[in-house]
Scaffold this motif. Structure first.
Motif, PDB file in Angstrom:
ATOM      1  N   SER A  59       0.829  -1.209   0.000  1.00 58.26           N
ATOM      2  CA  SER A  59       0.000   0.000   0.000  1.00 58.26           C
ATOM      3  C   SER A  59       0.861   1.257   0.000  1.00 58.26           C
ATOM      4  N   GLU A  61       4.441   3.365  -1.651  1.00 56.74           N
ATOM      5  CA  GLU A  61       5.314   3.419  -2.821  1.00 56.74           C
ATOM      6  C   GLU A  61       6.618   2.695  -2.490  1.00 56.74           C
ATOM      7  N   PRO A  62       7.274   2.086  -3.458  1.00 59.77           N
ATOM      8  CA  PRO A  62       6.977   2.161  -4.896  1.00 59.77           C
ATOM      9  C   PRO A  62       5.997   1.098  -5.391  1.00 59.77           C
ATOM     10  N   TYR A  63       5.395   0.311  -4.459  1.00 61.01           N
ATOM     11  CA  TYR A  63       4.552  -0.811  -4.881  1.00 61.01           C
ATOM     12  C   TYR A  63       3.141  -0.379  -5.277  1.00 61.01           C
ATOM     13  N   PHE A  64       2.583   0.585  -4.532  1.00 65.10           N
ATOM     14  CA  PHE A  64       1.163   0.888  -4.678  1.00 65.10           C
ATOM     15  C   PHE A  64       0.795   1.292  -6.100  1.00 65.10           C
ATOM     16  N   SER A  65       1.577   2.189  -6.690  1.00 63.46           N
ATOM     17  CA  SER A  65       1.231   2.687  -8.024  1.00 63.46           C
ATOM     18  C   SER A  65       1.312   1.594  -9.074  1.00 63.46           C
ATOM     19  N   LYS A  66       2.058   0.513  -8.776  1.00 64.33           N
ATOM     20  CA  LYS A  66       2.183  -0.585  -9.726  1.00 64.33           C
ATOM     21  C   LYS A  66       1.037  -1.577  -9.604  1.00 64.33           C
ATOM     22  N   ASP A  68      -2.008  -1.094  -7.813  1.00 67.78           N
ATOM     23  CA  ASP A  68      -3.357  -0.559  -7.681  1.00 67.78           C
ATOM     24  C   ASP A  68      -4.190  -0.671  -8.954  1.00 67.78           C
ATOM     25  N   PRO A  69      -3.614  -0.489 -10.137  1.00 67.20           N
ATOM     26  CA  PRO A  69      -4.448  -0.590 -11.350  1.00 67.20           C
ATOM     27  C   PRO A  69      -4.964  -1.995 -11.641  1.00 67.20           C
ATOM     28  N   LYS A  77      -3.839  -5.042   0.957  1.00 67.78           N
ATOM     29  CA  LYS A  77      -2.491  -4.710   0.496  1.00 67.78           C
ATOM     30  C   LYS A  77      -1.454  -4.790   1.612  1.00 67.78           C
ATOM     31  N   ASP A 220      13.777   1.285  -8.765  1.00 68.18           N
ATOM     32  CA  ASP A 220      12.585   1.301  -9.602  1.00 68.18           C
ATOM     33  C   ASP A 220      11.927  -0.076  -9.531  1.00 68.18           C
ATOM     34  N   THR A 222       8.956  -2.765 -10.852  1.00 70.03           N
ATOM     35  CA  THR A 222       7.964  -3.137 -11.857  1.00 70.03           C
ATOM     36  C   THR A 222       7.142  -4.291 -11.308  1.00 70.03           C
TER      37      THR A 222
END
Length: 299
Positions: A59, A61-66, A68-69, A77, A220, A222
């Motif tokens: 929940s 960053e850097p995980y959430f933005s990857k 959540d979609p 989370k 970074d 992914t």
């Protein structure tokens, strides 16, 4: 034995007898930093362990933005306490892993003869997991002498036998991490039962989070599952009556085909988001077992 080192993972692959018709591509010369989805076919004979970085909370960053979609809103989370706090491994040892192992027909026979509530079956699986926890960086130890020397540190919390039937749903609709769903799920075991010859689908997909150092030296991340915005959900059918393509695309991870006696073991935190892929024809029977460390039962 082939040993492959990466920044975030250690792979142990031994005794893979590969059917050329499958999509498995892992070899000694493979660039393991290249993103790709690897299919482990039912015709492969595999003994593979991967030690990976633990992830306790997606929940942030850097995980959430990857994630959540692609993650359904009802899926969790994170969980408190963190998965790392409930590990059986010594604090100085990496304890997150995943593995796929063929040839456990003896476990399947125990399950079929005595049921999924048989204590002897639970103990056998527990010591297999413990051999990975206590010896990170070492392939799964199958021999009975090694297993008999290990204390039983894990307690079974949940077991079940489930048969997946054909469904009209998105392949990754059930994407989740087990521990985020229940505090009783710290370690997971999946044992595939006998499958019908007409089975189509029903694979288990594990998705990778991958850490990559960019040119600025920042970390970074992914996530190996993406949503294709151009495709409608699979429930929508065209005028010809054919189902649309699945809107989710696995770009980095494992797709594990069911095979009787195939055992899948993994730590149940955010490092092992997974999904039972939809059965399109036939049915997929499977045994599930979840464990927690005995020392943490009352915490």
């Amino acid at each position: 034995m082939i040993v492959i080192f990466t920044i975030t993972s250690i792979y142990f692959i031994k005794g893979i007898y590969h059917d050329q018709r499958s999509l498995r591509t892992t070899t000694a010369e493979q660039d393991v930093n290249k993103q790709q989805a690897i299919r482990i076919s039912s015709t492969d004979n595999i003994d593979m362990t991967e030690f990976i970085s633990c992830i306790d909370d997606v929940s942030v960053e850097p995980y959430f933005s990857k994630i959540d979609p692609v993650l359904a809103s009802h899926r969790n989370k994170s969980r408190d306490p963190s998965h790392s706090e409930l590990s059986c491994s010594p604090p100085d040892k990496q304890h997150c892993f995943r593995g796929v192992y063929d040839g456990f027909d003896d476990l399947l026979k125990l399950a079929q003869q005595h049921g999924d509530d048989y204590e002897g079956l639970h103990n056998r699986i527990a010591v297999l997991i413990e051999s990975l926890i206590l010896n990170p960086g070492v392939p799964l130890q199958r021999d009975n002498d090694h297993q008999n020397a290990l204390p039983i540190m894990l307690k079974l919390t949940v077991h079940r036998h489930k048969t997946y039937q054909p469904e009209k749903k998105s392949t990754f609709q059930e994407l989740h991490a087990d521990y985020f769903e229940s505090a009783d799920y710290v370690y997971t075991a999946i044992l595939y039962d006998a499958t019908p010859d007409n089975l189509v689908g029903g694979e288990t997909a594990l998705v990778n989070f991958r850490h990559n150092d960019n040119s600025q030296g920042d970390d970074d991340v992914t996530f190996g599952l993406i949503r294709s915005p151009d495709l409608p959900p699979p429930q929508q059918e065209s005028n010809s009556g054919e189902k649309s393509e699945d809107p989710m695309v696995l770009t980095d991870g494992l797709i594990i085909e069911p095979k009787p006696g195939r055992l899948v073991l993994f730590s149940s935190g955010g490092e092992n988001f997974h999904a039972p892929m939809a059965v399109r024809q036939g049915n997929r029977p499977v045994y599930h077992f979840w464990f927690i460390c005995k020392e943490h039962v009352n915490k």
